[in-house]
Design an enzyme around this catalytic site. Sequence first.
Site, PDB file in Angstrom:
ATOM      1  N   LYS A 276       4.903 -14.606   2.632  1.00  0.00           N
ATOM      2  CA  LYS A 276       4.906 -15.552   0.930  1.00  0.00           C
ATOM      3  C   LYS A 276       6.368 -15.350   0.591  1.00  0.00           C
ATOM      4  O   LYS A 276       6.423 -15.179  -0.619  1.00  0.00           O
ATOM      5  CB  LYS A 276       4.133 -14.786   0.059  1.00  0.00           C
ATOM      6  CG  LYS A 276       3.427 -15.728  -0.979  1.00  0.00           C
ATOM      7  CD  LYS A 276       2.815 -16.422  -0.375  1.00  0.00           C
ATOM      8  CE  LYS A 276       2.767 -18.009  -1.574  1.00  0.00           C
ATOM      9  NZ  LYS A 276       1.580 -19.075  -1.421  1.00  0.00           N
TER      10      LYS A 276
ATOM     11  N   ASP B 116      -0.706 -18.021   2.761  1.00  0.00           N
ATOM     12  CA  ASP B 116      -2.147 -18.416   2.074  1.00  0.00           C
ATOM     13  C   ASP B 116      -3.008 -19.772   3.167  1.00  0.00           C
ATOM     14  O   ASP B 116      -4.268 -19.934   3.545  1.00  0.00           O
ATOM     15  CB  ASP B 116      -2.366 -19.151   1.215  1.00  0.00           C
ATOM     16  CG  ASP B 116      -0.541 -19.578   0.335  1.00  0.00           C
ATOM     17  OD1 ASP B 116      -0.307 -19.672   1.097  1.00  0.00           O
ATOM     18  OD2 ASP B 116      -0.705 -20.680  -0.358  1.00  0.00           O
TER      19      ASP B 116
ATOM     20  N   TYR C  31       0.899  -1.111  -0.003  1.00  0.00           N
ATOM     21  CA  TYR C  31      -0.123  -0.014  -0.154  1.00  0.00           C
ATOM     22  C   TYR C  31       1.021   1.191   0.517  1.00  0.00           C
ATOM     23  O   TYR C  31       0.213   2.363  -0.273  1.00  0.00           O
ATOM     24  CB  TYR C  31      -0.767   0.150   1.486  1.00  0.00           C
ATOM     25  CG  TYR C  31      -2.042  -0.774   1.290  1.00  0.00           C
ATOM     26  CD1 TYR C  31      -2.224  -1.536   0.148  1.00  0.00           C
ATOM     27  CD2 TYR C  31      -3.306  -1.349   2.180  1.00  0.00           C
ATOM     28  CE1 TYR C  31      -3.285  -2.539  -0.391  1.00  0.00           C
ATOM     29  CE2 TYR C  31      -3.874  -2.514   1.963  1.00  0.00           C
ATOM     30  CZ  TYR C  31      -4.004  -2.849   0.665  1.00  0.00           C
ATOM     31  OH  TYR C  31      -4.731  -4.149   0.834  1.00  0.00           O
TER      32      TYR C  31
ATOM     33  N   ASP D  30      -9.304  -8.511   8.645  1.00  0.00           N
ATOM     34  CA  ASP D  30     -11.082  -9.135   8.131  1.00  0.00           C
ATOM     35  C   ASP D  30     -11.392 -10.538   8.374  1.00  0.00           C
ATOM     36  O   ASP D  30     -12.814 -10.219   8.919  1.00  0.00           O
ATOM     37  CB  ASP D  30     -11.039  -8.952   6.210  1.00  0.00           C
ATOM     38  CG  ASP D  30     -11.459  -6.467   6.013  1.00  0.00           C
ATOM     39  OD1 ASP D  30     -11.144  -6.222   7.264  1.00  0.00           O
ATOM     40  OD2 ASP D  30     -12.683  -6.538   5.513  1.00  0.00           O
TER      41      ASP D  30
ATOM     42  N   ASP E 163      -4.530  -6.098   6.173  1.00  0.00           N
ATOM     43  CA  ASP E 163      -5.700  -5.873   6.145  1.00  0.00           C
ATOM     44  C   ASP E 163      -6.526  -6.792   5.639  1.00  0.00           C
ATOM     45  O   ASP E 163      -7.276  -7.102   6.289  1.00  0.00           O
ATOM     46  CB  ASP E 163      -5.706  -5.402   4.455  1.00  0.00           C
ATOM     47  CG  ASP E 163      -7.007  -4.606   4.066  1.00  0.00           C
ATOM     48  OD1 ASP E 163      -7.453  -3.817   5.085  1.00  0.00           O
ATOM     49  OD2 ASP E 163      -6.666  -4.078   2.945  1.00  0.00           O
TER      50      ASP E 163
HETATM   51  C1  IPM Z   1      -8.549  -0.524   6.928  1.00  0.00           C
HETATM   52  C2  IPM Z   1      -9.034  -0.193   5.823  1.00  0.00           C
HETATM   53  C3  IPM Z   1      -8.272   0.591   5.211  1.00  0.00           C
HETATM   54  C4  IPM Z   1      -7.519   0.201   4.249  1.00  0.00           C
HETATM   55  C5  IPM Z   1      -8.925   1.627   3.927  1.00  0.00           C
HETATM   56  C6  IPM Z   1     -10.746   2.040   4.646  1.00  0.00           C
HETATM   57  C7  IPM Z   1      -7.977   2.360   3.304  1.00  0.00           C
HETATM   58  O1  IPM Z   1      -9.684  -1.636   4.589  1.00  0.00           O
HETATM   59  O2  IPM Z   1      -7.949  -0.123   7.792  1.00  0.00           O
HETATM   60  O3  IPM Z   1      -8.334  -1.763   6.649  1.00  0.00           O
HETATM   61  O4  IPM Z   1      -7.464  -0.160   2.982  1.00  0.00           O
HETATM   62  O5  IPM Z   1      -6.658  -0.507   4.764  1.00  0.00           O
HETATM   63 MN    MN Z   2      -9.127  -3.316   5.397  1.00  0.00          MN
END
Ligand code: IPM
Ligand code: MN
Length: 366
Positions: free
Chosen positions: A195, A227, A140, A255, A251
Amino acid sequence: MKITYEICVVHGDGIGPEVGKATLRVLEAAFGESIPLRFKEYPAGAQHFLETGESFPKETFEACRAADAILHGAAGMPGVVHPDGTEAGLDFTLTLRSKLDLYVNVRPIKLLPGVRSPLRDGTPNSIDYVIVRENSEGLYAARGAGTLLRDEIAVDPLVQTRKGIERIVRFAFDLARSRNGAPHDGRRRVTCCDKANVLRSYAFFRSVFDEVAVQYPDIEAEHVLIDAMTVHLINRPSHYDVIVTENMFGDIISDLGAATIGGMGMSPSAELGDGYGFFQASHGSAPDIAGKGIANPYGTVLAAALMLNWLGRRHADPKLLQAASRIEAAVNHALADRSALSRDIGGTAGSEEITRVLCARLREHN
Ligand code: IPM
Ligand code: MN
């Protein structure tokens, strides 16, 4: 210790203002009359971009930089994009990360009592690990700097630096020292998630991890490929204590981890640099449910508790640490007796009801 701490509050878009305002009320209730926090609200986000052409005004940035901590609701509206197709609503979070060098993203994944996990073995106390996401480089770091050549070739480089890896890995080991180990065996453990079998940049991440790990002989160190990690976090989450990983991998698995503890609505995040702290839930602005009064405020409330913990330690201020514990206890209580569960975690309570339950308990106990 300070008499008052300035908190820069940005509510943002979608459910952001709903969960943000709920959290300010919870913070007020946690302290009562003698609240040592001063909140000042500033604009940023996709809606502000639509209205003014600016997603993150300069005054808001200056206020963030001057504040003792930054608290955010959520930002982003699908379709509100820059000419390159990236979302304007994300500028706030991403600019803060890079300009304030918020290199750590701490994402606790903890299954709280009363919340059902979709996992077979997801019983209370079985999931309690922290993802330490490198937040300043990795893939990123290329945001806004990648190349699109002749509308044919797109390149986003993955950047890993020795300094960047060392500091995030150190943070992870120090954090493991302060915890009680993995739920399964009580062992303090840091897992490097990469990885390394395919890409040089990740092999480098792993080799620097190994160099740092030998300085922490009291903590178990191990590697897992990203993975395979997605499988382990489903099949044996209780093995994990602290996981350290590159930005994009962090990231993604944060999730996944959130889904195992009730969903994104239950997942707080603390983004830290050497002098700055930025706190929000891990979820986005959920425009589909905005304005309906049903948003889950727990993620942001728990992020506020992380903020008080960070501020309290930084300024050696026990009253902030105590307020953080009171908020966590109020959340645990409201969830454990299932009296205030939002829809996403199987209940019917709206944001207002949850906020009232939390505030009432905090007023009784502060
Ligand atoms: C997170 C979000 C962010 C990211 C976005 C809002 C830029 O998904 O904080 O995980 O992708 O890092
Ligand atoms: Mn995120």
